[in-house]
Design an enzyme around this catalytic site. Structure first.
Site, PDB file in Angstrom:
ATOM      1  N   CYS A 115       0.822  -1.223   0.000  1.00  0.00           N
ATOM      2  CA  CYS A 115       0.000   0.000   0.000  1.00  0.00           C
ATOM      3  C   CYS A 115       0.850   1.264   0.000  1.00  0.00           C
ATOM      4  CB  CYS A 115      -0.935   0.015   1.204  1.00  0.00           C
ATOM      5  SG  CYS A 115      -1.962  -1.439   1.306  1.00  0.00           S
ATOM      6  N   HIS A 262      -3.873   7.007   0.958  1.00  0.00           N
ATOM      7  CA  HIS A 262      -4.062   5.689   0.355  1.00  0.00           C
ATOM      8  C   HIS A 262      -5.478   5.231   0.703  1.00  0.00           C
ATOM      9  CE1 HIS A 262      -4.141   1.482  -0.280  1.00  0.00           C
ATOM     10  NE2 HIS A 262      -4.013   1.165   1.003  1.00  0.00           N
ATOM     11  N   ASN A 292      -9.954  -0.918  -2.473  1.00  0.00           N
ATOM     12  CA  ASN A 292      -8.554  -0.645  -2.148  1.00  0.00           C
ATOM     13  C   ASN A 292      -7.683  -1.231  -3.260  1.00  0.00           C
ATOM     14  OD1 ASN A 292      -5.916  -0.924  -1.169  1.00  0.00           O
ATOM     15  ND2 ASN A 292      -6.576  -1.249   0.950  1.00  0.00           N
TER      16      ASN A 292
END
Ligand code: ACO
Length: 335
Positions: A115, A262, A292
């Site tokens: 991430c 993020h 995501n």
């Protein structure tokens, strides 16, 4: 010494939209559960035969970013490819992009920081530009999550969160030292490595061993996430690293024109927004549409923000990420 700036942005997501209702037909989950815990309404998944892969989505995003940067692909001095879902175990997807873009030869490097991958890649690009070594660096964040998720009820806590997609940025030399990427701040804490991980197949446990074990309970080749631990660490580390970046540049939270976190989970972004007293206009969230997308999430969100005219010259843009490793980081930009 030079500064660096983002000179072009692009994104690509597969056409195939997978809603929460679609997932609830194949596993025991519901739209209400997913929206309440994560904010996600739908995500994109590669469809077999649509020609997409981690590299291909990255190439599609990169072509747009290169065009918008007003350069030719021949001007790219380095490719940095961030992903946790590379096309191959090796080589990395960066060299595949170099080949697909028909750049005769250039250095290409994969960044394996999940991430936080895009933030780590931007920080790396920034240093190569500031040192004077390179002028234009192509940074890509791309993920094909759907190729490796457990679509049974067993995997629901992880599977509903992730989506496929790619974003790309061209990072170029900037002569004005007061503009562009002001600073990057990177961290990791490996003691939590297994808390958000995919540990098999790996060199510790190679494919024949998994097959020989013939154990239907073995889920080591699917992502594992200790959701509550990730959540607790994420809200702390996001806040710390944003503050670290602001303090380093003598800035205050009220100076932030746009925070692009993020897109881990809408609840995490809302917590951070509240912590810094930011208005809805100061924080970009698009997880509702894409889920995501890990290394892809910040460049996708950045591209959408730029396309929607939410980023103007002189704005203070803050990028921040937290994820598997654990790793986390922030980038402070004066656009
Ligand atoms: N649908 C329906 N029920 C579910 C689902 C699902 N998709 N997933 C889990 N459940 C059930 C569980 O089985 C459990 O049932 P039980 O109480 O009968 O045992 C119940 O829901 C609660 O499960 P928890 O895992 O405790 O749920 P939690 O409230 O922790 O929410 C979540 C899970 C959303 C993952 C949360 O922990 C979270 O947001 N963590 C942060 C992690 C994150 O955002 N990761 C993103 C990727 S990492 C990154 O990018 C930073």
């Amino acid at each position: 010494m030079f500064n660096s700036k983002i000179s072009g942005l692009g994104m690509y997501v597969p056409e195939n939209v997978v809603t929460n209702h679609d997932l609830s037909k194949i596993m025991d989950t519901s739209n209400e559960w997913i929206v309440e815990r994560t904010g996600i309404k739908e995500r994109r998944h590669i469809k077999k035969g649509d020609g997409n892969s981690t590299m291909m989505m990255g190439v599609k995003a990169a072509k747009i970013a290169i065009e918008r940067a007003g350069i030719s692909k021949k001007d790219i001095d380095l490719i940095l490819f961030s992903t946790l879902s590379p096309d191959y175990y090796f080589p990395g997807s960066g060299v595949l992009v170099q080949d697909k873009l028909e750049i005769p030869t250039c250095p290409a490097m994969d960044i394996r920081n999940q991430c936080s991958g895009f933030i780590y890649a931007v920080a790396t690009a920034d240093q190569f530009i500031k040192s004077g070594m390179y002028k234009n660096i192509l940074v890509i964040g791309s993920e094909n999550h759907s190729g490796g998720l457990d679509f049974s009820t067993r995997g629901r806590a992880v599977t509903v969160i992730f989506g496929d997609g790619a974003g790309a940025a061209v990072i170029s030399r900037e002569e004005n030292k007061k503009k562009g990427i002001l600073s990057s701040h990177l961290h990791s804490e490996g003691k939590f490595a297994k808390e958000l991980s995919l540990i098999g197949p790996s060199t510790n446990r190679w494919v024949p061993e998994i097959i020989d074990a013939n154990n239907p309970e073995d889920t080591s080749y699917y992502p594992f996430m200790n959701g509550q631990l990730v959540f607790k660490n994420a809200v702390v580390r996001f806040s710390e690293v944003i503050l670290e970046g602001l303090n380093h540049n003598g800035l205050d939270p009220k100076d932030i024109d746009l925070l692009i976190p993020h897109q881990a989970n809408l609840r995490i972004s809302q917590f951070v927004q509240k912590r810094f007293g930011l208005s809805d206009n100061q924080v970009l969230n698009n997880i509702q549409k894409y889920g995501n997308t890990t290394a892809g999430s910040i460049p996708i969100a950045l591209t959408e923000a730029w396309e929607q005219g939410k980023i103007k010259s002189g704005n203070v843009i803050v990028l921040a990420a937290f994820g598997s490793g654990f790793t986390w980081g922030s980038t402070i930009i004066k656009w």
